[in-house]
Design a protein around this motif. Structure first.
Motif, mmCIF file in Angstrom:
data_model
loop_
_atom_site.group_PDB
_atom_site.id
_atom_site.type_symbol
_atom_site.label_atom_id
_atom_site.label_comp_id
_atom_site.label_asym_id
_atom_site.label_seq_id
_atom_site.Cartn_x
_atom_site.Cartn_y
_atom_site.Cartn_z
ATOM 1 N N UNK A 121 3.373 -43.962 -56.798
ATOM 2 C CA UNK A 121 4.574 -43.493 -56.107
ATOM 3 C C UNK A 121 5.815 -43.538 -56.994
ATOM 4 N N UNK A 122 5.678 -44.089 -58.183
ATOM 5 C CA UNK A 122 6.833 -44.155 -59.083
ATOM 6 C C UNK A 122 6.600 -43.386 -60.383
ATOM 7 N N UNK A 163 9.075 -30.930 -59.705
ATOM 8 C CA UNK A 163 8.643 -32.324 -59.839
ATOM 9 C C UNK A 163 7.422 -32.564 -58.959
ATOM 10 N N UNK A 164 6.529 -33.367 -59.503
ATOM 11 C CA UNK A 164 5.293 -33.728 -58.820
ATOM 12 C C UNK A 164 5.189 -35.243 -58.852
ATOM 13 N N UNK A 165 5.082 -35.842 -57.675
ATOM 14 C CA UNK A 165 4.912 -37.291 -57.646
ATOM 15 C C UNK A 165 3.422 -37.590 -57.686
ATOM 16 N N UNK A 166 3.065 -38.574 -58.495
ATOM 17 C CA UNK A 166 1.646 -38.755 -58.830
ATOM 18 C C UNK A 166 0.796 -39.306 -57.692
ATOM 19 N N UNK A 222 7.406 -43.131 -65.656
ATOM 20 C CA UNK A 222 7.201 -44.179 -64.664
ATOM 21 C C UNK A 222 8.585 -44.764 -64.421
ATOM 22 N N UNK A 223 9.040 -44.722 -63.188
ATOM 23 C CA UNK A 223 10.391 -45.214 -62.882
ATOM 24 C C UNK A 223 10.367 -46.628 -62.289
#
Ligand SMILES: [Ca+2]
Ligand SMILES: [Ca+2]
Length: 271
Positions: A121-122, A163-166, A222-223
């Protein structure tokens, strides 16, 4: 019932009057023309005029080349070709890019594309688009996620990014709204992810791309606090993986929509 003599005469005259094939020769009045002989040969039709021979088309001389185009099906199955493959700044991640008259197609492979990856999610995949590369318009930096952002290569100013969230539950198309502001558009890029493979399409109409060139840079982050990082950037050597408070990107893909050159042609590396 038998016809009377008068009826037969009227009937025969009427028949003669209707006939054209048996019309008698009518003297035009000069009296000099011989009547046509009954066995006069038919007037020869003039010989058919030969059609002129086809003119040979001259061989093409420096004919304009075709333009590169490849339509990808967004179905989670990798249908990119060898000339659409790109190494990234991460060994385990590869990018693919191609285009047709309607879309720009982007795909990624790598362990973090699997939605069960750690910190899914990050983790994000970004694809920033410059609709007029070289024109000094748009954002010179990416949007900030937690404490990271990227600075774009020389000549690249972004108007949009996908943007694509993994974790595979969220993706959007964002539009630059001036300064550091971005706003979500109503156009959700068609996307399909299967295992470590993700492919998506950015409609050219959605990014208002009306010119003949489009700039593209892609990377992942990765945030998550404490383990922030920037990696898997399109073009091996674009930047050094790691924490990117302002990660300087050095290269972008310059798509020439009028060229026959395939996506990974060295001439498409800009600036
Ligand atoms: Ca596909
Ligand atoms: Ca721009």
């Amino acid at each position: 019932m038998a016809l009377s003599a008068l009826q037969r005469t009227t009937f025969l005259v009427a028949l003669a009057g209707c006939s054209t094939a048996a019309a008698p020769f009518l003297d035009s009045g000069t009296g000099n023309e011989p009547p046509p002989r009954p066995d006069a040969p038919p007037v020869d039709m003039p010989p058919p005029v030969d059609m002129p021979p086809p003119v040979d088309m001259p061989p093409p001389v420096d004919a304009p080349p075709g333009i590169y185009s490849h339509t990808v099906t967004i179905d989670g199955v990798d249908d990119f070709t060898a000339v659409e493959q790109f190494a990234t700044t991460s060994n385990g991640f590869a990018a693919r890019v191609t285009w047709d008259a309607t879309n720009i197609y982007i795909a990624y492979t790598g362990a973090d594309i699997v939605p069960t990856t750690s910190d899914a999610k990050q983790k994000w995949l970004f694809a920033y688009v410059d609709t007029d590369p070289g024109a000094a318009t748009g954002a010179t930096e990416s949007q900030t996620y937690n404490t990271q952002k990227a600075k774009f290569p020389a000549g690249f100013g972004a108007e949009f990014y996908a943007r694509w969230r993994c974790d595979a539950t969220f993706h959007t198309l964002e539009k630059h709204a001036g300064g550091a502001s971005w706003s979500t558009t109503g156009a959700v890029p068609p996307a399909s992810q299967v295992g470590p493979y993700l492919e998506f399409a950015i409609p050219r109409v959605a990014i208002e791309a009306t010119g003949t060139t489009i700039g593209l840079v892609t990377w992942m982050i990765n945030e998550k606090p404490g383990v922030e990082g920037t990696f898997a950037g399109l073009f091996q050597g674009n930047f050094t993986n790691g924490y990117g408070a302002a990660m300087q990107l050095t290269k972008y893909l310059r798509i020439d929509l009028t060229s026959q050159n395939p996506p990974n042609d060295p001439g498409n590396v800009a600036p």
